[in-house]
Every structure is written in structure tokens, then in C-alpha cells.
Scaffold this motif. Structure first.
Motif, short mmCIF file in Angstrom:
data_model
loop_
_atom_site.label_atom_id
_atom_site.label_comp_id
_atom_site.label_asym_id
_atom_site.label_seq_id
_atom_site.Cartn_x
_atom_site.Cartn_y
_atom_site.Cartn_z
N THR A 1 0.53 4.65 -10.09
CA THR A 1 1.85 4.05 -10.33
C THR A 1 2.23 2.99 -9.32
O THR A 1 3.34 2.45 -9.37
N THR B 1 3.13 -2.93 -7.47
CA THR B 1 2.91 -2.29 -8.75
C THR B 1 2.24 -3.25 -9.71
O THR B 1 2.09 -4.45 -9.42
N LEU B 2 1.86 -2.75 -10.86
CA LEU B 2 1.28 -3.58 -11.91
C LEU B 2 2.25 -4.68 -12.31
O LEU B 2 1.86 -5.84 -12.51
N ASP B 3 3.54 -4.34 -12.39
CA ASP B 3 4.55 -5.33 -12.79
C ASP B 3 4.69 -6.44 -11.76
O ASP B 3 4.85 -7.61 -12.11
N SER B 4 4.64 -6.11 -10.47
CA SER B 4 4.88 -7.11 -9.43
C SER B 4 3.64 -7.92 -9.09
O SER B 4 3.75 -9.09 -8.71
N GLN C 1 1.22 -10.33 -2.56
CA GLN C 1 1.27 -11.13 -3.79
C GLN C 1 0.54 -12.46 -3.61
O GLN C 1 -0.19 -12.91 -4.49
N SER D 1 5.19 -7.14 0.44
CA SER D 1 4.88 -7.43 -0.96
C SER D 1 4.64 -8.92 -1.18
O SER D 1 3.80 -9.31 -2.01
N LYS E 1 10.15 -3.78 -1.47
CA LYS E 1 9.72 -4.20 -2.79
C LYS E 1 8.34 -3.61 -3.09
O LYS E 1 7.45 -3.65 -2.27
N GLY F 1 0.63 -7.96 -11.20
CA GLY F 1 -0.12 -8.40 -12.37
C GLY F 1 -1.48 -7.75 -12.52
O GLY F 1 -2.23 -8.08 -13.45
#
Length: 332
Positions: free
Chosen positions: A205, A221-224, A171, A167, A218, A226
Motif C-alpha cells: 500500500t 504510493t502508487l498514486d503519487s 518523485q 516525497s 506526503k 505512478g
């Protein structure tokens, strides 16, 4: 004294199997909508989880899940593989529309998994076969033909070989390349032997690397990250406990053809529901270290075939210049 059996609870990465377990009693699950249809040997199941109540009942995040079951994929029928790639492309396009992803949006494809472990090599193999175009848009934008979008791809490896959380790698790439959408592809685990290498799941999801072997990292996702994340997964392994449990089902069916008193032969096991029996098998095998992950001996060819199907479907769904209704030319 009550025993904590949470460690032996049923684990599946497929929303369809989780739904079947949760609805085994026959009662509807609030906040969960499901529909099924079949097209030329391809069974398509759509599940919408719209509430936290439904999410807790199934054990999956709220969102939209599509599952394609194609039992005959193991027969290496090239025409069937072409049809599966076409249907996959069509269904994936629906996800793009649902997420309001425009035709010129940039896409980053992440192939999760380990190149050196065949059942876990699905993601890297798909990445090897997808059509990447971002560099053309960066270096010679005026010469890119209409009908293509910027697509980049990467296989970041696994924590055990890189020493870096997947992740974190993803990221960093997302922060620098700024895609509008991330597509993550990973191998999954199933509760059914029949679904290994014959089932494809798409979900909006996100995904947790390592979930297929019960080692969730980890999430992507959209949260992690953006940006929206669409997850694509194929079950390539089953637990030994699943095989043992399926063996009980086959024994029950065998004895039931010969006698109506199967309880006399199978005893207490005959009265237990499937989930209870599977939890019991896990309780016995786990402490001994015998709940192994198992994959078919033909996994090398299976994984290559289904990786080609997914890559071909993605090429057609992401690029308008590729005919989404006929991707046979891109399957082999």
C-alpha cells in the motif's frame, strides 16, 4: 459537553496490531481476511483488506499486509537470523508475484530515515547493504550475468536535514530513472514492547515517511509516484504511554495471581478495555510533553542485525541468481 479525544487515539503502524484492536470484541470485520501460521519460531500473519468498510474499521489502506513476528531475534541467534532472511525472501517474492512484477523489472529501493538517529536509521542501513546493479545494465549490459535485474537504491534523508520533502526527492528520482517498482523501507512505531526490533511488516500500500514518530509526510504510493510501491517496516520505538499501559497489564496479572478482587486495588482502571485505558494515558501524558518515544538501549546492535536480514532477503528475492531458499551466505 463531549470531549474530543481524537488526538489521543491509539496509533500503530502495524496492520496486525490495528486488526487486533478492531477485533477485540470478537466479531469478524467485514472486508478483512486474516490467516496465521508458524514456521520454526517465526509467526507469519497475512491480512487482506478488500473493502473501504474494512479499511475504516482497521485504519489501514486496502491492500495486502504480511507480518513476521520473531520474538527470539533479540537473542542474536545467527541460525535464526538466517531462517528469518530466507522466509522474508520467500514472502517478498509472493508480493512480486501478486503485483505481476517480472523478473527483469527495474527496482528502486528507498531507505527512509535519518542516519544520525539510530532508531530511525533502518532504511539507510538496508540501502548500504543491498546489491545494486542498475549501473552495470546502463554501462555494460552485455556483461551482466543471467539472473540479475536492474536495482538502484538511495537514502534521501529527512526533511529536517535536507529542507526538501522526501516525497519530492523520490518523485524526482522516479521520473528520471523510471523504475518499474519502488521498495520503501522505514522504521515504525508499535503498541507492544515485545515487537520492537523483532517484527517485520511488508505491505503493498506504500508508506508515509515519518509515520513511525507520528509525523506523517506526503506518502510514497502508487498514486503519487505512478509505479507500485512495496513498504517494508520494522518497529524500533514505542510511546511512553504504551509502556505505562503495558505496566497496568502486568500489575493486573500480578495481582490476579494473588486475589480475585483486582478491582479493589486498581479501581476504575481495572474495568476499562485496553484501548480506552491507552487513550486515557495519552490524554494525561501528551499535554505534559511526557509521551516520549522510547527505544531499547541495545538498539545499535538490533538495528544492524535486522537491517542485514532485510537486505539479505531483498537480494535473494530480487535476483534469481541468489538462492531464495538459502540466504545464509548473504546474512553476515
Amino acid at each position: 459537553m463531549s470531549l474530543d479525544l481524537s488526538a489521543y487515539s491509539v496509533r500503530t503502524d502495524l496492520a496486525l496490531e490495528a486488526h487486533d484492536l478492531a477485533s477485540a470484541s470478537g466479531t469478524a470485520i467485514p472486508g478483512v481476511q486474516m490467516s496465521k501460521r508458524e514456521e520454526q519460531g517465526i509467526r507469519i500473519s497475512l491480512i487482506d483488506i478488500t473493502s473501504q468498510e474494512g479499511s475504516q474499521a482497521i485504519g489501514k489502506l486496502p491492500g495486502h499486509y504480511m507480518t513476521m513476528d520473531v520474538p527470539d531475534l533479540r537473542k542474536k541467534d545467527s541460525e535464526l537470523q538466517d531462517r528469518v532472511a530466507t522466509v522474508f525472501a520467500q514472502e517478498f517474492e509472493k508480493f512480486l508475484i501478486k503485483l505481476n512484477v517480472p523478473a527483469n523489472a527495474s527496482v528502486l529501493i528507498i531507505g527512509l530515515g535519518n542516519w544520525n538517529v539510530t532508531p530511525d536509521a533502518l532504511g539507510p542501513m538496508v540501502v548500504e547493504n543491498v546489491m545494486v546493479t542498475r549501473h552495470y545494465f546502463e554501462l555494460m549490459p552485455g556483461e551482466v550475468s543471467p539472473g540479475y535485474r536492474p536495482v538502484s537504491s538511495v537514502a534521501p534523508g529527512v526533511l529536517g536535514t535536507t529542507g526538501i520533502e522526501t516525497s519530492d526527492i523520490v518523485q524526482g528520482i522516479v521520473e528520471r530513472s523510471k523504475p518499474d517498482l519502488v521498495i520503501a523501507i522505514d522504521a515504525l512505531a508499535s503498541l507492544s514492547l515485545e515487537r520492537v526490533n523483532t517484527t517485520i511488516q511488508i505491505a503493498d500500500t506504500g508508506i508515509h515517511p515519518g509515520s513511525g514518530i507520528g509525523n506523517k509526510r506526503k506518502g510514497l504510493t502508487l498514486d503519487s509516484l505512478g509505479v507500485p510501491v512495496i513498504a517494508i517496516g520494522v518497529p524500533t520505538v514505542v510511546y511512553a504511554s504504551t509502556i505505562v499501559n503495558n505496566a497496568f497489564d502486568m500489575m493486573h496479572a500480578h495481582f490476579a495471581r494473588q486475589t480475585s478482587n483486582t478491582g479493589q486495588i486498581l479501581g476504575l482502571m481495572d474495568t476499562m478495555v485496553e484501548q480506552e485505558r491507552l487513550e486515557l494515558v495519552r490524554e494525561v501524558l501528551n499535554p505534559l510533553g511526557h509521551d516520549l518515544l522510547v527505544t531499547p538501549k541495545e538498539i545499535d546492535q538490533f538495528i544492524e542485525d535486522i537491517a542485514n536480514i532485510i537486505a539479505s532477503g531483498l537480494n535473494a528475492a530480487l535476483h534469481q541468481a541468489v538462492d531464495v531458499n538459502n540466504v545464509s551466505a548473504y546474512t553476515h
